[in-house]
Design an enzyme around this catalytic site. Structure first.
Site, PDB file in Angstrom:
ATOM      1  N   HIS A 151     -85.194 -16.091   5.767  1.00  0.00           N
ATOM      2  CA  HIS A 151     -84.424 -16.395   4.556  1.00  0.00           C
ATOM      3  C   HIS A 151     -82.958 -16.010   4.717  1.00  0.00           C
ATOM      4  O   HIS A 151     -82.085 -16.650   4.124  1.00  0.00           O
ATOM      5  CB  HIS A 151     -85.052 -15.703   3.343  1.00  0.00           C
ATOM      6  N   CYS A 154     -92.191  -8.028   5.179  1.00  0.00           N
ATOM      7  CA  CYS A 154     -92.399  -9.110   6.139  1.00  0.00           C
ATOM      8  C   CYS A 154     -91.085  -9.386   6.858  1.00  0.00           C
ATOM      9  O   CYS A 154     -90.288 -10.218   6.403  1.00  0.00           O
ATOM     10  CB  CYS A 154     -92.902 -10.363   5.430  1.00  0.00           C
ATOM     11  N   PHE A 189     -90.309 -10.978   9.552  1.00  0.00           N
ATOM     12  CA  PHE A 189     -90.170 -12.365  10.004  1.00  0.00           C
ATOM     13  C   PHE A 189     -89.560 -13.210   8.893  1.00  0.00           C
ATOM     14  O   PHE A 189     -88.587 -13.947   9.100  1.00  0.00           O
ATOM     15  CB  PHE A 189     -91.553 -12.892  10.406  1.00  0.00           C
ATOM     16  N   CYS A 190     -90.142 -13.133   7.682  1.00  0.00           N
ATOM     17  CA  CYS A 190     -89.652 -13.953   6.567  1.00  0.00           C
ATOM     18  C   CYS A 190     -88.308 -13.471   6.047  1.00  0.00           C
ATOM     19  O   CYS A 190     -87.486 -14.280   5.607  1.00  0.00           O
ATOM     20  CB  CYS A 190     -90.696 -13.988   5.448  1.00  0.00           C
ATOM     21  N   VAL A 191     -88.058 -12.166   6.083  1.00  0.00           N
ATOM     22  CA  VAL A 191     -86.738 -11.659   5.691  1.00  0.00           C
ATOM     23  C   VAL A 191     -85.668 -12.273   6.583  1.00  0.00           C
ATOM     24  O   VAL A 191     -84.636 -12.752   6.105  1.00  0.00           O
ATOM     25  CB  VAL A 191     -86.714 -10.119   5.763  1.00  0.00           C
TER      26      VAL A 191
END
Length: 333
Positions: A90, A83, A85-87
């Protein structure tokens, strides 16, 4: 500006009322981003939006343990789930914690220099694989396990929602690829990220959830997890019995791998609901416009699509959660 949303058109946040408006208010107060698209995309189904936020809030934000460690656990899960986007999110939140060199090491694909950080990141990555050896022993105090477990399960759900219903770009034009942008974005929410709000506010948004699983007993993480389980699994009603059985049986034997392109167990578009649910569970980044069109009927609103994707996403979360090796404080005393 191009829309970040795929397959749905969420209600404008300015029009929000009731629980949706309350979620946006808590996002602004406790997350630092009032209209985070990861939750806006769920707003067509407010009960799922509220439960997903509550689980993330009570584990990542208000739960025990340091924020850097929990961000690394969430980053590891997001990497395992492919993912981007989420990497990227974070990574920027690691900048917000003040760990700038660690954040940039993650961008370069390096192993954290701090051994504990490296173990937490590896634990987060391993959490996608039921029964993985790297899941024991915990790389954090046993007393912090509810918050860490809640965090990774929260992001196993959110990763799948994001990959199904949002584009890959965290920021317009993918500008988060520039270090200065990552650092600036992190600094913009640093004050919020570096404080730990009291636990429990997320539960106010929920409708009498149960106590939750044993690993979260006695914490606010447990009821939040129970609420997300109840809200997401309601999407099973959009499938017939045969399709529900197919999803359940496929997930029972899933070993954490990403399905091959020639995935024989994936039904074709003559069974569009089962196809969407299984893709949301195991390969959400492969959901196409054609998959959604094959399923859409006049009575299938955005509310229904969010519920179906959430059902598939939580089927994977449930498989992961059921296989986690759980230790409690009592067992170590």
């Amino acid at each position: 500006m191009p829309s970040p949303f795929r397959h749905t058109t969420p209600p404008p946040p300015k029009s929000a009322t009731g629980v949706t408006e309350a979620v946006y208010a808590q996002l602004a107060e406790d997350f630092g981003i009032e209209r985070a698209v990861t939750f806006v995309v769920l707003s067509s189904a407010p009960e799922i939006m509220a439960a997903a936020w509550a689980l993330m809030r009570e584990s990542l934000i208000a739960g025990d343990g340091d924020r850097t460690g929990k961000e690394l656990a969430a980053l590891g899960a997001s990497q395992a789930n492919r993912c981007p986007f989420c990497v990227d999110a974070h990574t920027m939140l690691l900048h917000a914690t003040g760990d700038h060199s660690l954040a940039e090491a993650m961008v370069r694909g390096e192993t954290p220099a701090d051994e504990r950080h490296a173990r937490v990141l590896a634990w987060g990555r391993a959490s996608r694989t039921p029964g993985a050896a790297e899941l024991t022993p915990y790389p954090f105090p046993v007393g912090h396990a509810p918050a860490y477990i809640g965090t990774v399960l929260s992001f196993h759900f959110i990763n799948r929602i994001v990959s199904s219903l949002l584009t890959e770009n965290l920021l317009p034009g993918n500008i988060q690829r520039f270090r200065a942008v990552r650092s600036l974005a992190g600094r913009s929410v640093a004050r919020t990220v570096r404080r730990r709000p009291p636990a429990g506010a997320g539960l106010i948004l929920l409708d009498d959830p149960g106590p939750g699983p044993d690993w979260a007993q006695g914490t606010t993480v447990g009821p939040a997890y129970a609420a997300l389980r109840d809200a997401a699994t309601a999407g099973a009603g959009l499938l017939d019995e045969g399709d529900r059985n197919l999803v359940r049986e496929t997930l029972q034997t899933w070993d954490g791998t990403h399905p091959p392109l020639s995935w024989g167990a994936l039904p074709d578009r003559s069974r569009p609901g089962a196809r969407l649910a299984l893709l949301a569970a195991l390969a959400p980044y492969r959901i196409t416009d054609e998959d959604v069109r094959a399923w859409r009927k006049p009575n299938h609103t955005d509310h229904c699509l969010v519920h179906l994707v959430a059902y598939g996403a939580f089927a994977a979360v449930d498989r992961i959660e059921s296989a986690l090796p759980v230790r409690t404080v009592k067992e170590t005393s």
